[in-house]
Write an enzyme that holds these catalytic residues in place. Structure first.
Site, PDB file in Angstrom:
ATOM      1  N   TYR A  23       0.855  -1.157   0.027  1.00  0.00           N
ATOM      2  CA  TYR A  23      -0.064   0.047   0.024  1.00  0.00           C
ATOM      3  C   TYR A  23       0.828   1.205   0.051  1.00  0.00           C
ATOM      4  O   TYR A  23       0.659   2.532  -0.671  1.00  0.00           O
ATOM      5  CB  TYR A  23      -1.058  -0.010   1.322  1.00  0.00           C
ATOM      6  CG  TYR A  23      -1.702   1.347   1.574  1.00  0.00           C
ATOM      7  CD1 TYR A  23      -2.816   1.590   0.456  1.00  0.00           C
ATOM      8  CD2 TYR A  23      -1.235   2.161   2.590  1.00  0.00           C
ATOM      9  CE1 TYR A  23      -3.588   2.915   0.549  1.00  0.00           C
ATOM     10  CE2 TYR A  23      -1.933   3.532   2.651  1.00  0.00           C
ATOM     11  CZ  TYR A  23      -3.007   3.539   1.901  1.00  0.00           C
ATOM     12  OH  TYR A  23      -3.666   4.915   1.935  1.00  0.00           O
ATOM     13  N   GLN A  48      -5.727  16.879   7.534  1.00  0.00           N
ATOM     14  CA  GLN A  48      -5.800  16.687   6.101  1.00  0.00           C
ATOM     15  C   GLN A  48      -7.419  16.374   5.843  1.00  0.00           C
ATOM     16  O   GLN A  48      -7.721  15.192   5.989  1.00  0.00           O
ATOM     17  CB  GLN A  48      -4.881  15.841   5.470  1.00  0.00           C
ATOM     18  CG  GLN A  48      -5.036  15.450   3.944  1.00  0.00           C
ATOM     19  CD  GLN A  48      -5.914  14.278   3.711  1.00  0.00           C
ATOM     20  OE1 GLN A  48      -6.165  13.462   4.656  1.00  0.00           O
ATOM     21  NE2 GLN A  48      -6.839  14.272   2.730  1.00  0.00           N
ATOM     22  N   ARG A 105      -4.621   1.459  -8.110  1.00  0.00           N
ATOM     23  CA  ARG A 105      -3.144   1.036  -7.591  1.00  0.00           C
ATOM     24  C   ARG A 105      -3.448  -0.674  -7.802  1.00  0.00           C
ATOM     25  O   ARG A 105      -3.990  -1.140  -6.820  1.00  0.00           O
ATOM     26  CB  ARG A 105      -2.955   1.237  -6.294  1.00  0.00           C
ATOM     27  CG  ARG A 105      -2.839   2.940  -6.276  1.00  0.00           C
ATOM     28  CD  ARG A 105      -3.343   3.352  -4.953  1.00  0.00           C
ATOM     29  NE  ARG A 105      -3.780   5.147  -5.296  1.00  0.00           N
ATOM     30  CZ  ARG A 105      -4.352   5.642  -4.236  1.00  0.00           C
ATOM     31  NH1 ARG A 105      -4.309   4.961  -3.052  1.00  0.00           N
ATOM     32  NH2 ARG A 105      -4.551   6.622  -4.255  1.00  0.00           N
ATOM     33  N   LYS A 111      -3.352  20.875  -1.232  1.00  0.00           N
ATOM     34  CA  LYS A 111      -2.389  19.809  -1.738  1.00  0.00           C
ATOM     35  C   LYS A 111      -2.823  19.250  -3.000  1.00  0.00           C
ATOM     36  O   LYS A 111      -4.163  18.657  -2.971  1.00  0.00           O
ATOM     37  CB  LYS A 111      -2.457  18.824  -0.449  1.00  0.00           C
ATOM     38  CG  LYS A 111      -1.445  17.606  -0.846  1.00  0.00           C
ATOM     39  CD  LYS A 111      -1.411  16.540   0.357  1.00  0.00           C
ATOM     40  CE  LYS A 111      -0.595  15.523   0.210  1.00  0.00           C
ATOM     41  NZ  LYS A 111      -0.749  14.377  -0.827  1.00  0.00           N
ATOM     42  N   HIS A 149       0.146  13.230  -5.385  1.00  0.00           N
ATOM     43  CA  HIS A 149      -0.256  12.209  -4.261  1.00  0.00           C
ATOM     44  C   HIS A 149       0.803  11.075  -4.549  1.00  0.00           C
ATOM     45  O   HIS A 149       0.457   9.723  -4.354  1.00  0.00           O
ATOM     46  CB  HIS A 149      -1.590  11.830  -5.087  1.00  0.00           C
ATOM     47  CG  HIS A 149      -2.473  11.481  -3.803  1.00  0.00           C
ATOM     48  ND1 HIS A 149      -3.480  12.055  -3.292  1.00  0.00           N
ATOM     49  CD2 HIS A 149      -2.603  10.242  -3.008  1.00  0.00           C
ATOM     50  CE1 HIS A 149      -4.036  11.501  -2.190  1.00  0.00           C
ATOM     51  NE2 HIS A 149      -3.656  10.529  -2.002  1.00  0.00           N
ATOM     52  N   ARG A 202       0.405   8.306  -6.949  1.00  0.00           N
ATOM     53  CA  ARG A 202      -0.710   7.198  -6.711  1.00  0.00           C
ATOM     54  C   ARG A 202      -2.180   7.616  -7.402  1.00  0.00           C
ATOM     55  O   ARG A 202      -3.042   6.897  -7.376  1.00  0.00           O
ATOM     56  CB  ARG A 202      -1.062   6.937  -5.198  1.00  0.00           C
ATOM     57  CG  ARG A 202       0.136   6.617  -4.488  1.00  0.00           C
ATOM     58  CD  ARG A 202      -0.051   7.058  -3.055  1.00  0.00           C
ATOM     59  NE  ARG A 202      -0.931   6.071  -2.180  1.00  0.00           N
ATOM     60  CZ  ARG A 202      -1.075   4.860  -2.045  1.00  0.00           C
ATOM     61  NH1 ARG A 202       0.095   4.163  -2.261  1.00  0.00           N
ATOM     62  NH2 ARG A 202      -1.944   4.198  -1.646  1.00  0.00           N
TER      63      ARG A 202
END
Length: 388
Positions: free
Chosen positions: A25, A128, A165, A252, A276, A279
């Site tokens: 991950y 976040q 992913r 972000k 990111h 990702r």
């Protein structure tokens, strides 16, 4: 016990100790993983200028990020599932960051909740926010962050839809892990992780479970999560979230100069040049290659930070010398956390600070405010020359 001298040493221990699905991950990107790889490798194209016969005494890596004093221009990035890398991972990482003197950013998709991290720390941390389609949940999340005295809201802009992913799909990623034959076989080789996890405060998403109606197990949570990221997020919504928060806001996921200008218009206190961690959009520019054009677009009107690919103090030095006012580490601190818990996060920070300090000195600089592009050798056309 192994002598740990660099971030890669922590990564090797981390891989041995943490279950495969959680290692994968962290250590993966979307699709072909080109952007994930180049986030790190592109730093190698930038060289440092050695200077000699310069007074190197009295050095300091101290700086500020959004007006907050920091021991070095590094913050811990928001990383989902941190509490699956190590029992109570967010709490341990936040404590390490607080003691070291750098900001910690708690992810919406954390295991330990906002309240649990706040109870375990004494100084404000950053929170976040992922924007979700459930406006009531987002409003309550903001209020919880305010109640916990979080000192900045970091709004992630590049996850309106989830990038694919491959490793996560193949591993059946979940928190807690689903007990398939393959998962059980792997967990049996990670007995230390398992014993520690039995004593964890929590093993599910603490900011969501108990705060969203109808979420009772990992399957419900998985469906809700994939369906809840807000594909309609636009600059008007970002402005409204900023107004609702009322405090410092960091945006972000900026990778384009035009988006940087829009972030400036909505009054961001800082923007984070980020893809990111490779990702989301595979095939996008690395963060360090995107940095110059964004700095050119916004100048000194807003703080520009960089996230992505930082694996050494030299990477931090290069990013700051290019013009970034701060950097973020995700994988680098996760390696330390999975390897050695809170002490591992501290070790990762010590490694970065030591590398940055020594390299800065050998470039003939003693303080962060003395750093500039004149200590770098940047290839011509580093950002790329593209056809219009």
């Amino acid at each position: 016990m192994a002598v740990i001298t660099c971030i890669d040493d922590l990564k090797r221990i981390y891989q041995r100790r943490v279950p495969k699905m959680f290692f994968d991950y962290a250590e993966s990107g979307s699709w072909t993983e080109q952007t994930f790889r180049e986030n790190s490798s592109d730093f190698e194209d930038i060289y440092l200028r050695q200077r000699v016969a310069v007074d190197m005494s009295g050095r300091s890596t101290a700086s500020q990020m959004i007006g907050q004093d920091v021991a070095m221009p590094v913050a811990l990035a928001p990383v989902g599932l941190t509490g699956m890398q190590c029992a109570d991972g967010e709490i341990k990482a936040a404590r390490a960051a607080e003691k070291f003197g750098v900001p910690f950013t708690l992810s919406t998709m954390s295991i330990n909740s906002i309240e649990e991290v706040a109870a375990a720390t004494s100084k404000p941390f950053w929170f976040q926010l992922y924007t979700m389609t459930d406006d009531d949940f987002v409003s309550r999340l903001i209020e919880r962050a305010r109640a916990a005295k979080c000192s900045a809201l970091v709004i992630t802009l590049d996850l309106q839809i989830l990038g694919q992913r491959h490793k996560d799909l193949k591993n059946g990623l979940s928190a807690p892990p689903k007990l398939t034959p393959g998962t059980v076989a792997n967990l049996m080789t990670k007995w230390r992780w398992g014993i520690e996890m039995l004593g964890a405060t929590r093993r599910n998403f603490g900011n969501i479970v108990g705060h969203v109606e109808g979420i009772s197990d990992a399957q419900d949570l998985g469906v809700w999560t994939t369906e809840s990221f807000d594909p309609t997020l636009d600059w008007d919504k970002i402005a409204k979230i900023k107004e609702a928060w009322g405090g410092k806001v960091i945006l972000k996921g900026i990778l384009d100069a035009e988006d940087a200008k829009m972030a400036l218009k909505v009054g961001a206190d800082a923007i984070i040049v980020s893809n990111h961690g490779g990702r989301q959009l595979d095939g996008a520019l690395s963060s360090i290659r995107a940095l110059p054009s964004i700095l050119e677009a916004v100048g000194d009107e807003v703080e520009v930070h960089l996230d992505g690919g930082i694996r050494s103090g030299q990477d931090v030095l290069k990013a700051v010398a290019m013009g970034a006012k701060g950097t973020y580490i995700g994988r680098s601190f996760v390696y330390g956390l999975g390897a050695m818990g809170e002490a591992g996060v501290t070790k990762a920070l010590e490694i970065l600070k030591n590398e940055m300090d020594i390299s800065m000195a050998l470039c003939g600089r003693r303080r962060i405010d003395e750093l500039g592009r004149d200590i770098l050798l940047v290839p011509e056309g580093f950002e790329g020359r593209w056809q219009s």
